[in-house]
Design a protein around this motif. Sequence first.
Motif, PDB file in Angstrom:
ATOM      1  N   PHE A 171       0.834  -1.204   0.000  1.00 30.83           N
ATOM      2  CA  PHE A 171       0.000   0.000   0.000  1.00 30.83           C
ATOM      3  C   PHE A 171       0.868   1.252   0.000  1.00 30.83           C
ATOM      4  CE2 PHE A 171      -3.225   2.644   2.612  1.00 30.83           C
ATOM      5  CZ  PHE A 171      -3.830   3.119   1.461  1.00 30.83           C
ATOM      6  N   LEU A 172       1.924   1.254   0.808  1.00 33.52           N
ATOM      7  CA  LEU A 172       2.816   2.411   0.867  1.00 33.52           C
ATOM      8  C   LEU A 172       3.544   2.623  -0.464  1.00 33.52           C
ATOM      9  CD1 LEU A 172       4.276   1.983   4.453  1.00 33.52           C
ATOM     10  CD2 LEU A 172       2.955   3.939   3.643  1.00 33.52           C
ATOM     11  N   GLU A 173       3.928   1.533  -1.116  1.00 35.32           N
ATOM     12  CA  GLU A 173       4.560   1.668  -2.432  1.00 35.32           C
ATOM     13  C   GLU A 173       3.606   2.301  -3.431  1.00 35.32           C
ATOM     14  OE1 GLU A 173       6.067  -2.115  -3.642  1.00 35.32           O
ATOM     15  OE2 GLU A 173       7.577  -2.191  -2.041  1.00 35.32           O
ATOM     16  N   PHE A 174       2.337   1.922  -3.349  1.00 34.69           N
ATOM     17  CA  PHE A 174       1.339   2.535  -4.232  1.00 34.69           C
ATOM     18  C   PHE A 174       1.148   4.007  -3.887  1.00 34.69           C
ATOM     19  CE2 PHE A 174      -3.020   3.737  -5.304  1.00 34.69           C
ATOM     20  CZ  PHE A 174      -3.069   3.374  -6.641  1.00 34.69           C
ATOM     21  N   LEU A 175       1.056   4.309  -2.583  1.00 35.05           N
ATOM     22  CA  LEU A 175       0.864   5.694  -2.149  1.00 35.05           C
ATOM     23  C   LEU A 175       2.023   6.587  -2.560  1.00 35.05           C
ATOM     24  CD1 LEU A 175      -0.534   5.042   1.456  1.00 35.05           C
ATOM     25  CD2 LEU A 175      -1.829   5.915  -0.505  1.00 35.05           C
ATOM     26  N   GLY A 176       3.212   6.008  -2.656  1.00 35.83           N
ATOM     27  CA  GLY A 176       4.389   6.785  -3.021  1.00 35.83           C
ATOM     28  C   GLY A 176       4.608   6.909  -4.518  1.00 35.83           C
ATOM     29  N   GLY A 177       3.709   6.338  -5.310  1.00 33.23           N
ATOM     30  CA  GLY A 177       3.858   6.382  -6.755  1.00 33.23           C
ATOM     31  C   GLY A 177       3.101   7.532  -7.391  1.00 33.23           C
ATOM     32  N   ALA A 178       3.432   7.801  -8.632  1.00 39.06           N
ATOM     33  CA  ALA A 178       2.816   8.922  -9.348  1.00 39.06           C
ATOM     34  C   ALA A 178       1.320   8.732  -9.530  1.00 39.06           C
ATOM     35  CB  ALA A 178       3.500   9.098 -10.706  1.00 39.06           C
TER      36      ALA A 178
END
Length: 437
Positions: free
Chosen positions: A340-347
């Motif tokens: 989820f954090l990887e998604f939140l940190g993406g463009a």
Amino acid sequence: MTLQSRTPGTPAGPHRRRVIQGLFGAGAGALAMPALAACGGGAASDPKTVTFGSNGADATPKKAYAAVTDAFEKDSKLTVRTNTVDHDTFQKSISTYLQGTPDDVFTWFAGYRMQYFAKKGLATPIDDVWETIGAGYSDAAKQLSKGEDGKYYFVPLYNYPWAVFYRKSVFQQYGYEIPVTWSQFTALVKQMKKDGLSPIASGYGGGDIWSILGAFDYLNLRANGCDFHMSLMRGQVSWTDKRTARTIDLWRELTPYYQKGAGGRSWQDAAQSLLDKKSGMAIIGLFLGQQVTDESLRSDIDFFPFPEIDPAYGQDTVEAPTDGFMLSRKPKNPDAARAFLEFLGGAKAENLYMGVDPSNVAVNSAADTGSYNALQKKSAQLIAGAKHITQFGDRDSDPGFISTVVEPGFTEWLNHPDDGSALLKKIESQRSRFFTA
């Protein structure tokens, strides 16, 4: 009405700078609300569910977060259980919340605020997440996301600058020029007063006492530089230092040109006076735009960087508070939470959020800025060109110190501004209570 109305008893305006007394101490526990403190428990035995504690209870951020979590669920086939709590309650309860059974991922702030909980062991390092998302962030954003131990604990979502806002039509009507230096700025406020305007809109009544920090921060940054300002905020230098006294002297030059009755006015009412062309300027954040519903009015709003005072520092620092996410100390579903954090940190996540909330700008450099309005585009340029980025007085310092010592001292002084020596001695006398040598 050009500012959105709100229901009596609900938090005033968007989720901004409010600091709660005792946020990081016993007071936070006493104020904790069960809805926040208990929300993380029991939900995460399902490996396909990640829990998310959100402070975005106002209509716009709530809708924006929903767009982000819906997209993540579709992409990942995981479920996000969101626990949304109003911003002030979230901050009042955060310490007890994190020591109890918090959600896997929670909203919070960059810089000192993040570092405090990381140092206390109430958050989990996420260096592995940054191995995936790191290419999209500037060195300044990376630094804001690290704890004192050098590890990453924070994923940025958006930031927004503080600047001097004005209406273009007012400047055109009176023939005002954009000031770049302090002498030009002080000449402008004097002329505005002669023209029958309140030169600087101001409102710090009720819970809006935080709003006065923007002017102090910029005066100190421009007069003394970022290094000194951050040392002052972190309790490393005395408030009776001659450089701080210089900042107060500069502030006193402006006080005759502040909107009268600021102590009985909210920041929204002060902003409204700017929109109504009763005030000439406002030292405020881009969140001013979140309140505007008339697009023709929005197109008439503009801003300029706070003027230069000492050429050695120019306009090289921008106040750009950064909001984002952290991972709790013992997430029930660490793998799902990291995904989820990887998604939140993406463009993609930033594009979705900014598509709903036009009062912020994405931190990830790969985010699409094509749909930005003029204020967002100019904000992104201002932040990108900054040599230093600060987080605002109540985020760069101990919030208990700011809310119980500095803010009350400033507001009392603003009622009867003098040379500030008594004010600074009073603040300095309390510094050791909050900062260790």
